[in-house]
Structures are given as structure tokens and as C-alpha cells.
Design an enzyme around this catalytic site. Structure first.
Site, PDB file in Angstrom:
ATOM      1  N   GLY A 204      34.157  31.000  43.151  1.00 24.09           N
ATOM      2  CA  GLY A 204      33.491  30.998  44.443  1.00 24.09           C
ATOM      3  C   GLY A 204      34.389  31.194  45.648  1.00 24.09           C
ATOM      4  O   GLY A 204      35.544  31.593  45.532  1.00 24.09           O
TER       5      GLY A 204
ATOM      6  N   LEU B 189      41.968  30.725  43.595  1.00 25.22           N
ATOM      7  CA  LEU B 189      41.257  30.006  44.651  1.00 25.22           C
ATOM      8  C   LEU B 189      42.236  29.107  45.402  1.00 25.22           C
ATOM      9  O   LEU B 189      42.156  28.956  46.627  1.00 25.22           O
ATOM     10  CB  LEU B 189      40.106  29.179  44.046  1.00 25.22           C
ATOM     11  CG  LEU B 189      39.259  28.358  45.025  1.00 25.22           C
ATOM     12  CD1 LEU B 189      38.555  29.245  46.042  1.00 25.22           C
ATOM     13  CD2 LEU B 189      38.237  27.496  44.289  1.00 25.22           C
TER      14      LEU B 189
ATOM     15  N   GLY C  76      39.796  28.791  40.512  1.00 21.54           N
ATOM     16  CA  GLY C  76      38.441  28.264  40.488  1.00 21.54           C
ATOM     17  C   GLY C  76      37.465  29.308  40.989  1.00 21.54           C
ATOM     18  O   GLY C  76      37.864  30.374  41.454  1.00 21.54           O
TER      19      GLY C  76
ATOM     20  N   TYR D  45      37.503  37.181  47.008  1.00 24.40           N
ATOM     21  CA  TYR D  45      37.877  36.767  48.362  1.00 24.40           C
ATOM     22  C   TYR D  45      39.372  37.013  48.490  1.00 24.40           C
ATOM     23  O   TYR D  45      40.135  36.648  47.596  1.00 24.40           O
ATOM     24  CB  TYR D  45      37.559  35.290  48.567  1.00 24.40           C
ATOM     25  CG  TYR D  45      36.090  35.015  48.447  1.00 24.40           C
ATOM     26  CD1 TYR D  45      35.258  35.104  49.565  1.00 24.40           C
ATOM     27  CD2 TYR D  45      35.521  34.708  47.218  1.00 24.40           C
ATOM     28  CE1 TYR D  45      33.898  34.886  49.453  1.00 24.40           C
ATOM     29  CE2 TYR D  45      34.164  34.495  47.092  1.00 24.40           C
ATOM     30  CZ  TYR D  45      33.349  34.586  48.213  1.00 24.40           C
ATOM     31  OH  TYR D  45      32.005  34.381  48.102  1.00 24.40           O
TER      32      TYR D  45
ATOM     33  N   ASP E 139      49.474  33.552  34.295  1.00 24.03           N
ATOM     34  CA  ASP E 139      49.588  32.860  33.006  1.00 24.03           C
ATOM     35  C   ASP E 139      49.312  33.759  31.806  1.00 24.03           C
ATOM     36  O   ASP E 139      49.427  33.319  30.661  1.00 24.03           O
ATOM     37  CB  ASP E 139      48.656  31.653  32.976  1.00 24.03           C
ATOM     38  CG  ASP E 139      47.213  32.045  33.258  1.00 24.03           C
ATOM     39  OD1 ASP E 139      46.954  32.602  34.346  1.00 24.03           O
ATOM     40  OD2 ASP E 139      46.350  31.833  32.394  1.00 24.03           O
TER      41      ASP E 139
END
Lengths: 356, 834, 178
Positions: free
Chosen positions: A220, A247, A218, A291, A333
Site C-alpha cells: 500500500g 515501503l 509492506g 509509490y 534480498d
């Protein structure tokens, strides 16, 4: 094609030709060094809020294909490319990249010295930018004034559960803005999948009595999600085999006491060697890291590091010491990117198999 | 096991021919460099006088002999190497190793093979056995059967159904596949194939003509770690030999899923065979991408691996050498100049496009059939590098033309019938015909149907024509100049379209800051900051190439390999670069031949891969401000134009412009001499012959043999004459004095000509003095009494040797004919025994 | 008729998973020793030990148990004769250790029983766990594996053939119909 501009927060202006939608958008500038798979990249929801710079010199050369969607309603904020070719290859000869972007209100800009741009972002670090019609003070004011939402997951993840029925293991996928590659791989392995919204509780999951739970990719920062998500993970991992990607991996690490740092510059590409620590094998996979888990904060009584990027040293995989729960930062994937690590999905299946 | 290796016998590529040119030798140079780092002694067998690798081994380790099983066996028995390396010797080397494996020589002498395990060695050039392996790893295979007689062949072909492909098993030459539409074709192909096969066997298989041909180049270490270096896409479909095809990298018309499936397959095959080093895997893809076949696996260096190396900046041969010694890919350390110091494990990601276009022998061998097919006919190739497909195509195309004046020949005189015929049965000029067809309004779908070329390329060709039209319609405008340059049009082309001269065009560019920006050729697509040594130009925002130094010399490479003296030009250029560096200069080389040894990153300080055309050269000069420009061989138009602009030019060998002064068009004795300010140094007297005996004209002289059949008296006489003549007629550098004699009678002076490049390479090997370097030092003003005094040339030496040109007639399916100097594709050298 | 039921990749994964399960189950590798039952169990033991070393950067002692036995894949006259442990190579104490016993195929359970007796003769371990690559059922003793690579329900007419690259040149598990 009309002249348009890519402008950056630091005042730089890149003139180019617009394609796709004529919208004016603002987003974080990230670059992707993958040589293939522009459709998979632009439809990946991790790029919500972001304008993607493609280092591959040409995009659009194979049109838009039915089997290369990573989401049906992409929400990237733009494509920045050196060259776009207007080709349709589907049976109706009716959907080129340009038309596709128009339909989804995503602007593109071509004729950009993307190599220079990438080298520049390398210096400045992640930076905001806009695709605009006129590169005037007003445009820069707008750019500076724009605050990008940090509610990205809520915007792209499914608001309600949906099933993807099959005959095999019962898997719950928690959707943080998942890429379809995950569903494709589970489907290939006959999993009976139920996709739950990102804010599903542990009880919601347990009610479905799954053999395994997958935390999806995902957009952010994982830090923008509420503590309740981490609680859910902590409850689930003790009871049900857990597999987390992207994420999801970052959340899994947070739930187990590690800290997350934001990289000065995100890395998006499939060219870095990744060491699979347990066997010392080298694999390649699509990485999308903005991140990452801070290696110094890993609680080694709880987590084992399983994969490591050999170029930048980033943690690429973790496994819980006490439970059958594991995660990878990269995308196994293969959509796009190499299939070298696609058998991590088999690992997940086999782990579910031992718990029968 | 391999850690104990101290001595390796490397099998060289032999004379250049259709199928391989300088790429094998260039790879060999890198491998020797790497082995040296590991303290390993390299022995090298090769009889190619233009081998730069032979310059890199000590004389004691050099075996100037033909690459045959017998010769290799003799070296093995005498020298007892620990290992033998066949991966820089092309198919000949593989075939030799197969023989030595079969007859037990390798086992008896405990010589291990590097790169290709012994049990895989027998499989790789045998389509039948390759198919077995494919079945083992679960890959689809093409219907095929092995035959040993014509009768069998007819039966099998009827069973499979025409068209069929005929492939000889374990061929002695690089033949690839022969497409046969009819039984008559098939019979002829099988007859030839049986004669080329070491086992007198051929494979007959189902035709996959029209499929898309994709090649992958990968590296594998003994641990099984693999890296994909590059994907190469043949623009031409299967049916045209990949060596004759236009090739682009990275692949531009494959989906991610298709590409990764090929990658998985290539890796699985590499694992199955346990190859180490570099592997080049060929695939045929059905147009819909639904299925594919593996058509060829070459676990050694070839034109594909050298294109991949040049396009990505990944030093394939150097890394491969480390892998042969059981180094892991994670541990390979590259020389400092390779910017991606991280590891050899970074999979190259490109932000540029490279297009390779073949070069043909047909200007010089005019009686050859120019149709393209499954048997390779090209003798070289040239690449264009750009930030768009248009730019890369145009640059490659510009470099592939014979005309020195940066222009593309017109195909407008072709009739429509001819166009259609050539679309279906392509000739060597096919890309120009494709452009002409588009110009005449053929539609993309229609052309795709006729040629099986992906529509993407027609869209790009069409765009090129649109830009051309735009430029033509807007003479001397800034926008048109910018657009033209941005997409790869040369200043010369633009000038011609505007009916003005190139200086006007360049002035317009200068006045409006339309300046070239050089981009690094490196494998991280800008992600890593270190700058490489190789660059190409484009016209964008950022220029990455700064002036090297105030003591730079620019060397103009010869571009793609062609017939004639060009075959030795790359050797000449390489030696030139080495000497310039030794003399304290920084060097910049411009070249477009992906196979060129002279483009090896360790040989020069900067490599510019751009057309060696006037505008492009002046662009480089604008940045580097070289103190001198060196031109190997001569390029009259370019040197004239550069001199006119007051640049300091050194043509080597010098005096090329003075050309020959001939009294006679016939000679049978040659005397080569080095002419310096106050010295005339005789080097070698030799008999001059044609390939088939007496040469009746000078251009038939393709064989030199020494010592010359002259009595000492006769020799003294011509020595005296030569010195006297050259004392009176001012010349510098190296010259060949020509004489005729019928034996008894005193030799008659026939003329004088500049020593041919080919001959200089021969003289280097015969005398052990590197004359190229001497010429460079002469041009730099470094020749002095001391140095000249050190040349120990024994003009009376009775050491027997010869050099003889080789010709492409066999591959071009021409009857043996008398070869001319302009038709030489390579040469072979021999000592003692002829 | 041979059918591959575990290919090389799957075998690698099975060993990887067993390794993690061993860590999970034992809360780390403190006091762990690994005993492989000859022939193929030894190679599997070494591979698991090398995986543990990769992950935990510590050596886990590996010993070899040689159990003279009827082999699962060879015709034999009598299943009544229990296998005997003959030669072993175990150069470390097992007392108070957590022993992981490793074999390629778990079938009747008699081999494991013999192995356990042999271990008991050497000392008194704190615990013994059993890890097998394949569990094919048909147990004759009350023995079960703690870590299983793959359950392969099989008939007694079939035989299970395990190949390991160290001696067989490749990794696989095949079912062969007699």
C-alpha cells in the site's frame, strides 16, 4: 477446470480457467515481469489487495517449496497467468501451487492473454479488477462498488512482537508486512532479531537497545500510515543505525521531508538496470514500485540519492546526510530476483559494527 | 588502448560442420555492421563459400583462405591489424589464437586480442586450468586429472571410478565430453582425445551423467558491468551433448534460488577472466538442486548465444562488438530497429517459451550410429516459439520432421523392449519415443527415473497427448480446433486426424474467428510498448502484427540446417533478402533456424518464427498479403499447394522443377550459365570430381575445380553447344551443362541440370558477381540489357580455384568414405593453391 | 599462511561507508581536501574522492604524501626511527581546510604523526581527520582514526597485507603469519 472470468473496471472481460480457490475477489491489477519465483511473489504481503498478472508464461512448474515462502499466510487477491502446471515436488508430493492457493483462499485464472492484458494496463494505468464466475452486470456493479481498504499494513503486519534469537547484532525490525527474505538475510548474518508491530513507538524500539533498526517492506501507500510512524523514524534515525526497504524506504523519505507520488503504472520486475551512484556499478534487483519518491522534493541538505533506475529514472535509494540511515526502494534480498545487491545487508552489519 | 583500434582481423568460422553451422557467420555479419558504425576496417579470413559475412567486406579486406595459424600469421604480417577477433570463429579460431600467442606472433606484431584477455585465452578450453580458476573463486569442481598417456589414464580412471568422462585439452574440433562406462571405452576415447588435442593431453573426470544441464548467456563490459541475457535449460540430462539435446528457454524447472546462484557464479567467472562481450557458461545441477558444477565456459559466439539472441530479441553479437571496443553497456547505442532503445542493459524477460530440437544427418548418412551421447551428432536445429511449453514443443517438433506435410511419424511399431532400451539409450528420435512411452501408459515418475528428464516435461508431453486424443475424438468441432491450434498443433496435423483436407480445417477456423494472433519477440515481456520486428503466432486475444505494406514479399526460409544443399540455403536466403530490399520491397521472412543469418533483424522488415508449413504460411499471407512469395531452393509440396491456391510463387534458382535432363549419369566437365530472356551468359567451366577422385555418378560430384582441363578449342565447342542447346530448350536462371571427356576427345554432352545452390555460392566468389541477386532481379523483371552488359565474366580466365564439399564422417565416427552431395555438411573454397 | 580478512567486495563497501561517514561528519564536502599516504593510501584517497564526486558532483582535491618509513609488512631492525615525510605532491593550500588523511593500515601511529607534521609545515588546516582501511591496534602514540574500514585485532607476529587493484591487480586485506 471451470471457466472463470477476469473483469476490469473499464469493462473488459478476459475468459479463462479457474484454478486455486473458487473465491470471487477484487483487487488492483498489477503485473510482474519476473521470470522466476512465482511462490515468492504470490506470498509477498506487498500484494495484499492486489491481483497479480504474471508475464512468465508458466507458473507452478516446481510446486511449492519450504524455502520460498515470503509469508506463511499470503493475502494476494489472485493470480492471473497464461499457463499453470500442477506439480508437487515436496517430500510428500502433496503441495502444488493449485492446492496451496486453495488452502489460502486465493483464486487463480489461467489461459489469459497476459501479454495483451499487460499491454492494456500499460495504456489504462493501474486499474481494479475481479476474478468472477460470471461476467455479468452484477459482477461489474460489485467491482465498481468495492472500495479497497487502505489499512493494508495493519492487516498483514504482525500485531504483537516476536523474537528470532541469534548471537549477533541486536536488530529491531519494524514490520509493515515484511517479506521473509529480510529475516533470512539477517539470520544469515547471525542477527538477534526482534520484530515489532508497525505502530511501535520510538520508545518501544529504544527499550530494546538495538544496534540497528530495519524498516520493512509492506503493502500500500505510505501516505495511509499515521504521522506517528514518521515521528518514530525521525527519533530513531538520530540515535540508531537505520536501514529501510520498500515501503520502509518510502516512509524514511517522507520522514525526511520528501514527497511520494503514485505511479500511473506500477513496475514489478527484476530486469531494470539500477545505477549504484557512489561507484557507478550497475545492479539488478527485484523492484516493486507503485509509490515512489518524487525526485524534485528531495531535500538535498538532508538526503543523498544513492540508487537510480536507468529505465524509468525512479529514485531507488537514499541516505541521510547526518546519520547512518539509508534506504532502498528495491528488494535486495533476492527472493525472488538477483542477489546483486544482497551485500547491502552486509553494509548494514558493518555500519552497526562501527557504532559498537 | 582499444580506442586506437582502426583495423581488426576477424577469424571466420570456416566450413559448416557438426558443432557449428551458420550461427558464427551470422554473428560475424552483425559484428562487421557494428564495427563499420565505429569507422573500423574489418579484415576477414574464411574459406566458407556460404559466408554472408564475406559479402560484407571489401574485396581488399577479404582473405579466402583456410583458418590456420600459418595463414593468419601471414595476414597479420602483411596487414598489421591492431586487433584480432576470435569470438566468431568457434573452437578453431580459439585454437589458432592460442598458437599465435604461444609462438609470439601476436606480441611481436602488437596485435591485441578482443573479448578474451590474453592470459585467459589459454585457460578456456583447458578443463584442468578452468578447474583451477573455479577453485580460486570458491566453486566446487569435479574430481579430475590430466593425462598424457594411456597408462596414466587407466590409473586415474581407476582412482576416480567408472563411469568417467574423457575430454581432450585444447581440441581442434568441438568435441565436448566422452562418457566411458568401462576401461575399454575409456582407452578408445583417450586414444581419440589425445589425437584431437593440440597438447596431446586429455582430462579424465568423474561422471556427472544424469545431472540437469543449464546454460547461461551473459554480457560483460570492461567496467565489469554484466547483463544476463538468457538461461537455457537442456531437457535432456548431462550425458547427451548439449548440441544434441532438446533445449528450452527460459528455464522452466529451476527455483529462483537455484537460478540466481548460477547467475552469481557465471558473473564471478566472467570477472575472474575479465571477459568482454558475450559469454556462454554451462552448468551441471544435481537433480535435488543442492549442488552444481561449472562444466564449460565459452566466451564467444556459439549455438547457445544465437539461441539466446533469437529467443529474446537481444542483439548479442552487435552489442558484443561495441563492448570489444571498450564501450560501456550503459552507452551502447543500438540500431533503430531494436525496439528497446533504452539501453543494452535491460535484462530480457520473456513471456514466451522457446524450444530447440536438433536435426540429424541420419537420413543421408545411414550407416552412422544413431545413439545420442557425449559427442555431438546433430547438424542443425529448429525452434518453436509459443506461449506455452506445449505450443513451443509442438512447433519445434513439427519443424524438425523431414516430411513436408506437417505430420509426426508414428513410433507405434516399436516393441516394449525397444521402447525401454531407447529410453535408457536414447536415439535421435527420442522425443517421439518419449511420447510413445506415455501413450503406452508409462508413468511420469518411472520415465523420470529412466531418462533423468524433469517430470515437468512429461506432464507437458502427456498434456499434448491428451489434447491430441481430444482433437481426434471431436472431428470438425470448434472447440477441438481452438484447443489444438492454441497448443501448437498445425492445421495439417489436425486435418490428418480428422481425415479431411487442410482447407476444411482452415474454413472452420475462419468461420469461427479462430485466428492467429502474432506476438512480438521482445525482451521486456510487454512492459515497454515499442514493437519489435520478430514475431511468432499463437491463438489468443491480441494480434500485434499488422500488414507491412502493399509491396511486401514473403520469403520462405529453409528451416533448420540439414545435410546437402541446405547448407548453402541460408546464404542464398540472406542475399535474396538484401536484393529484395534494394529493389524496393518490404520483406517478411519465415524461418525456424535459430542460427540462421537470414533471421538477423536488420536484414528484413519482419521475421516470423513459425513452422514453414502450409497452414502457418497461409496465416502469414492472410495478414501480409504479399505480392509475391520467394522460395529459396525448392519445396515441392509447399510450392505446389501454394500455387494451387493461386499465390504468386518465385522459386530461386528458377527451373528447379524442370529438374535435370540427363543422357548419362556421369560427367566430369560442368559449364554454368545464366539464361535470360534473350541472353545466354556463360559463367564458368570447371572440372567435376568426387571427393576422392573421379566421380562415377552425379551425386558423387562434390568438388569443382577451375579452370577446367579443356583446350580452348574444346571450351569453345561446349560453349557453342550450350548456347545452341539452351536456345532450343527453354530454361531460365542458372543451369549447369554437363559433359564428359577423357582429355583428347571432344567433350560429349551428358545432360543439363539446374545449378546447385552450393555452386552458385562458389560462382559468386569466383566471378565477384552476386548471382543470387541477379536471379532475384530476374524474377522481379529487373534484368535488362544494360545490367547484363555490365557482367564482365571471363570464361577463359586461368585463375585457379576450387570448392569442395565437407562431410561429417569424422564426427559421426565413421571411416572416411566417398561423400555424396546429399551428405555435404558444408564446403570449403580455395584460390590459387590447392 | 595467508588468510583473506577483507575481500574485494568488502573493501568496496568499507570505502563506500567511509565516504558516507566523511559526508556525515563534515556536513558535506565544503572545504574538504584529501591526502593519501603513499603508496596504497593514495589509491584509497582517489577512490574516496571519486565516490564523493559521484555523490556530490564536485571535485575534492587529492594530494599525495610520501612518508619514508619502515613498512608494516617488512622486517625492520628498529621501531625507534620515526618515519620522515620526503616527497609530497600537494598542489593546493591546506590552510583553513578540513584535511582527511588516508592510509591503508593504522599500526603504531608513527606514520600518521609524521604525516601530520608534514601537513603542519604546509599550512594550518582547520582540522585533520584520519581514515584508514585497517586498524590493527598496537598503537605507540596517542592517535586514533576517525573513520575505520575494518578493525583487525592482530598479534605483532602477524603482518597485514593490503592489496589494491591499481597496483596489485586485486583488492584484498590478508593476515599473514610470519
Amino acid at each position: 477446470m471451470a471457466q472463470r472470468f477476469l473483469i476490469l473496471e473499464d469493462g473488459s472481460i478476459y475468459p479463462g480457467q479457474g484454478f486455486g480457490a473458487g473465491a470471487t475477489t477484487t483487487g488492483e491489477i498489477v503485473f510482474n515481469t519476473s521470470m522466476l519465483g512465482y511462490q515468492e511473489i504470490v506470498t509477498n504481503q506487498i500484494y495484499h489487495n492486489q491481483i497479480i498478472v504474471f508475464s512468465q508464461p508458466i507458473v507452478g512448474s516446481i510446486g511449492i517449496a519450504h524455502d520460498a515462502y515470503e509469508s506463511i499466510l499470503p493475502t494476494a487477491k489472485g493470480m492471473v497467468v497464461r499457463d499453470v502446471t500442477d506439480i508437487s515436488k515436496n517430500r510428500q508430493r502433496s503441495l502444488s501451487l493449485d492446492q496451496f492457493l486453495k488452502q489460502h483462499n486465493i483464486p487463480g485464472i489461467s489461459g489469459i492473454d497476459t501479454r495483451h492484458l499487460i499491454r492494456q494496463i500499460n495504456q489504462t494505468g493501474t486499474i481494479k479488477g475481479s476474478i468472477v464466475d460470471v461476467a455479468d452486470d452484477h459482477a461489474f456493479d460489485q467491482l465498481h462498488a468495492t472500495v479497497l481498504t487502505n489499512q493494508q499494513v495493519a492487516q498483514v503486519a504482525t500485531p504483537r512482537p516476536y523474537p528470532n534469537p541469534n548471537q549477533g547484532y541486536n536488530v529491531v525490525v519494524i514490520d509493515f508486512g515484511l517479506k521473509h527474505g529480510i529475516l533470512r538475510q539477517l539470520s544469515k548474518r547471525d542477527c538477534n532479531v526482534t520484530v515489532l508491530p508497525w505502530d511501535a513507538s520510538a520508545q518501544d524500539v529504544i527499550n530494546l537497545d538495538p544496534d540497528g533498526v530495519l524498516l520493512s517492506t509492506g503493502p500500500g501507500s505510505p501516505l495511509d500510515l499515521p504521522e506517528s510512524v514518521l515521528d518514530m523514524i525521525r527519533t530513531i534515525q538520530e540515535r540508531i543505525p537505520l536501514f529501510a526497504i520498500g515501503l520502509g524506504h518510502e516512509l524514511f523519505a517522507l520522514a525526511n521531508g520528501s514527497e511520494i507520488t503514485k505511479l500511473k503504472l506500477s513496475h514489478q520486475g527484476a530486469n531494470h538496470p539500477i545505477r549504484k551512484i557512489i561507484t557507478n556499478e550497475i545492479i539488478y534487483a527485484m523492484e516493486s514500485e507503485e509509490y515512489v519518491v518524487d525526485p524534485d522534493t528531495i531535500n538535498r541538505d538532508r538526503l543523498i540519492t544513492t540508487y537510480l533506475d536507468l529505465i524509468d529514472g525512479s529514485i531507488q535509494g537514499l541516505r541521510h546526510r547526518d546519520y547512518p540511515a539509508f534506504s532502498v526502494q528495491f528488494f535486495p534480498d533476492g527472493a525472488p530476483g538477483p542477489n546483486d545487491s544482497v551485500d547491502i545487508f552486509d553494509e548494514f552489519i558493518e555500519i552497526m559494527g562501527t557504532r559498537e | 588502448m582499444a580506442t586506437e583500434i582502426q583495423k581488426i582481423l576477424i577469424i571466420g568460422g570456416g566450413p559448416t560442420e557438426i558443432g557449428h553451422e551458420t550461427e558464427l557467420d551470422a554473428a560475424c555479419v552483425q559484428i562487421i555492421q557494428a564495427l563499420k558504425k565505429y569507422g573500423i576496417r574489418s579484415l576477414l579470413i574464411d574459406n566458407n563459400p556460404f559466408s554472408a559475412a564475406l559479402e560484407d567486406v571489401q574485396p581488399a579486406n577479404m582473405f579466402i583462405q583456410a583458418v590456420t595459424a600459418d595463414n593468419v600469421q601471414r595476414i597479420i604480417e602483411k596487414e598489421h591489424p591492431d586487433a584480432i577477433l576470435a569470438t566468431v570463429g568457434g573452437v578453431t579460431a580459439i585454437s589458432v589464437i592460442q598458437e599465435l600467442q604461444e609462438n609470439g606472433v601476436l606480441a611481436d606484431n602488437e596485435v591485441q586480442t578482443l573479448g578474451i584477455p590474453a592470459d585467459a585465452m589459454m585457460d578456456i578450453n583447458n578443463p584442468d586450468r578452468l578447474n583451477d580458476v573455479m577453485r580460486n573463486v570458491g566453486m566446487p569442481v569435479i574430481a579430475s586429472e590430466t593425462v598424457g598417456t594411456l597408462d596414466e589414464a587407466i590409473n586415474v580412471a581407476n582412482k576416480i571410478g567408472y563411469p568417467v568422462i574423457v575430454k581432450p585439452i585444447a581440441p581442434r574440433i568441438d568435441t565436448n565430453r566422452m562418457l566411458c562406462e568401462t576401461e575399454a571405452d575409456m582407452i578408445s576415447a583417450v586414444s581419440r582425445g589425445l589425437s584431437w588435442s593440440r597438447f596431446k593431453q586429455c582430462v579424465i573426470e568423474q561422471s556427472i551423467v544424469g545431472y540437469k544441464e543449464i546454460e547461461l548467456v551473459s554480457m560483460r563490459d570492461t567496467m565489469g558491468t554484466q547483463v544476463l541475457v538468457a538461461g537455457l535449460e537442456n531437457i535432456d540430462p548431462i550425458g547427451i551433448h548439449s548440441g544434441d539435446s532438446m533445449v528450452v528457454t527460459p528455464t522452466l524447472t529451476l527455483s529462483n534460488a537455484e537460478y540466481e546462484a548460477l547467475r552469481d557464479t557465471a558473473f564471478a567467472i566472467n570477472n575472474q577472466f575479465r571477459f568482454t562481450g558475450v559469454v556462454h557458461t554451462h552448468f551441471a545441477l544435481r537433480a535435488d538442486g543442492e549442488s552444481f558444477y561449472v562444466t564449460k565456459v565459452t566466451p564467444y559466439n556459439d549455438r547457445g548465444t544465437s539461441l539466446a539472441a533469437t529467443a529474446t530479441g537481444y542483439p548479442i553479437a552487435y552489442v558484443a562488438a561495441s563492448l570489444y571496443l571498450n564501450q560501456k553497456l550503459t552507452d551502447v547505442h543500438l540500431p533503430d530497429i531494436y525496439h528497446f532503445k533504452q539501453t543494452a542493459l535491460l535484462e530480457p524477460s520473456l513471456d514466451h517459451v522457446v524450444v530447440r530440437i536438433p536435426l540429424w544427418p541420419f537420413e543421408d548418412v545411414t550407416n552412422a550410429d544413431q545413439h545420442l551421447g557425449t559427442v555431438m551428432k546433430s547438424v542443425g536445429s529448429t525452434i518453436g516459439v509459443g506461449r506455452s511449453a506445449e505450443e513451443a514443443i509442438l512447433k519445434a517438433l513439427r519443424s524438425s520432421q523431414f516430411s513436408p506435410q506437417d505430420e509426426l511419424p508414428s513410433m507405434s511399431n516399436l516393441t516394449d523392449t525397444q521402447i525401454i532400451s531407447q529410453l535408457i539409450h536414447p536415439l535421435s528420435n527420442r522425443i517421439l519415443v518419449l511420447l510413445e512411452a506415455l501413450r503406452r501408459g508409462y508413468q511420469v515418475d518411472e520415465l523420470n527415473e529412466l531418462t533423468k528428464i524433469d517430470p515437468f516435461y512429461f506432464v507437458k508431453f502427456k498434456h499434448i497427448l491428451d489434447i491430441e486424443e481430444d482433437i481426434r475424438m471431436h472431428p470438425m468441432t470448434i472447440d477441438a480446433l481452438h484447443e489444438g491450434r492454441y497448443y501448437g498443433f498445425g492445421d495439417g496435423m489436425i486435418a490428418r486426424m480428422w481425415q479431411t483436407d487442410i482447407d476444411q480445417v482452415r474454413q472452420l477456423g475462419r468461420n469461427n474467428q479462430i485466428s492467429p494472433t502474432y506476438k512480438g519477440i521482445e525482451p521486456s515481456a510487454g512492459e515497454l510498448q515499442d514493437l519489435p520486428t520478430a514475431y511468432y503466432s499463437t491463438f489468443e486475444l491480441e494480434n500485434e502484427s499488422e500488414q507491412l505494406s502493399d509491396k511486401t514479399i514473403l520469403v520462405l526460409g529453409r528451416g533448420g540446417n540439414q545435410l546437402g544443399p541446405n547448407a548453402s540455403a541460408d546464404y542464398f536466403t540472406t542475399e535474396m533478402l538484401k536484393q529484395l530490399r534494394k529493389s524496393g520491397y518490404q520483406t517478411v521472412i519465415m524461418n525456424t533456424n535459430p542460427n540462421a543469418g537470414s533471421l538477423t533483424a536488420t536484414l528484413s522488415d519482419k521475421q516470423i518464427i513459425d513452422p514453414v508449413q502450409l497452414g502457418d504460411i497461409m496465416n502469414v499471407i492472410g495478414i501480409e498479403h504479399p505480392v509475391k512469395i520467394f522460395v529459396p531452393g525448392n519445396r515441392h509440396y509447399l510450392t505446389r499447394e501454394l500455387r494451387r491456391r493461386d499465390y504468386s510463387i518465385s522459386i530461386l534458382p528458377p527451373d528447379q522443377e524442370k529438374r535435370s535432363e540427363l543422357l548419362n549419369d556421369h560427367a566430369n566437365i560442368g559449364l554454368d550459365l545464366f539464361v535470360a530472356e534473350d541472353h545466354i551468359v556463360p559463367i564458368l567451366a570447371s572440372d567435376l570430381r568426387s571427393d576422392q577422385g573421379i566421380a562415377t555418378t552425379l551425386d558423387q560430384i562434390t568438388l569443382m575445380r577451375t579452370p577446367a582441363t579443356l583446350t580452348d578449342q574444346q571450351l569453345d565447342k561446349i560453349l557453342a553447344h550450350a548456347k545452341e542447346y539452351l536456345g532450343a530448350h527453354k530454361r531460365t536462371g542458372m543451369v549447369q551443362m554437363l559433359y564428359t571427356t577423357n582429355g583428347k576427345q571432344a567433350p560429349q554432352f551428358a545432360g543439363v541440370r539446374p545449378t546447385r545452390l552450393t555452386t552458385i555460392a562458389y560462382l559468386n566468389k569466383v566471378t565477384g558477381i552476386n548471382w543470387v541477386r541477379m536471379l532475384v532481379r530476374q524474377a522481379l523483371g529487373e534484368l535488362d540489357e544494360d545490367l547484363i552488359a555490365k557482367w564482365a565474366v571471363d570464361i577463359y580466365s586461368d585463375r585457379r580455384s576450387q570448392v569442395r564439399g565437407t562431410f561429417p564422417f569424422k564426427q559421426l565416427q565413421l571411416p572416411d568414405q566417398l561423400g555424396l552431395t546429399t551428405q555435404e555438411v558444408g564446403a570449403r573454397i580455395s584460390f590459387e593453391t590447392f | 599462511m595467508a588468510k583473506v580478512v577483507v575481500d574485494a567486495m568488502a573493501m568496496q563497501r568499507a570505502l563506500t561507508r567511509i565516504t558516507y561517514e566523511i559526508i556525515e561528519h563534515n556536513k558535506g564536502i565544503d572545504g574538504l581536501v584529501i591526502l593519501g599516504i603513499k603508496t596504497r593510501g593514495v589509491y584509497l584517497a582517489q577512490r574516496i574522492a571519486s565516490r564523493l564526486k559521484q555523490l556530490e558532483n564536485a571535485d575534492v582535491p587529492v594530494g599525495e604524501l610520501d612518508v619514508t618509513q619502515y613498512r608494516d609488512d617488512i622486517e625492520h631492525d628498529s621501531q625507534d626511527t620515526d618515519p620522515q615525510v620526503t616527497v609530497s605532491k600537494i598542489d593546493f593550500p591546506v590552510t583553513d581546510k578540513k584535511v582527511i588523511l588516508i592510509d591503508d593500515v593504522l599500526y603504531t601511529g608513527r606514520t600518521i604523526r609524521a604525516a601530520m607534521s608534514a601537513i603542519m609545515d604546509l599550512g594550518r588546516p582547520k582540522q585533520i581527520n584520519l581514515a584508514v582501511l585497517v586498524d590493527r591496534g598496537h598503537r605507540e602514540l596517542p592517535i586514533r582514526a576517525d573513520f575505520v574500514g575494518k578493525n583487525i585485532p592482530s598479534s605483532q607476529q602477524e603482518r597485514i597485507k593490503v592489496s589494491v587493484s591499481e597496483i596489485d591487480g586485486h583488492d584484498s586485506v590478508e593476515i599473514i603469519e610470519r
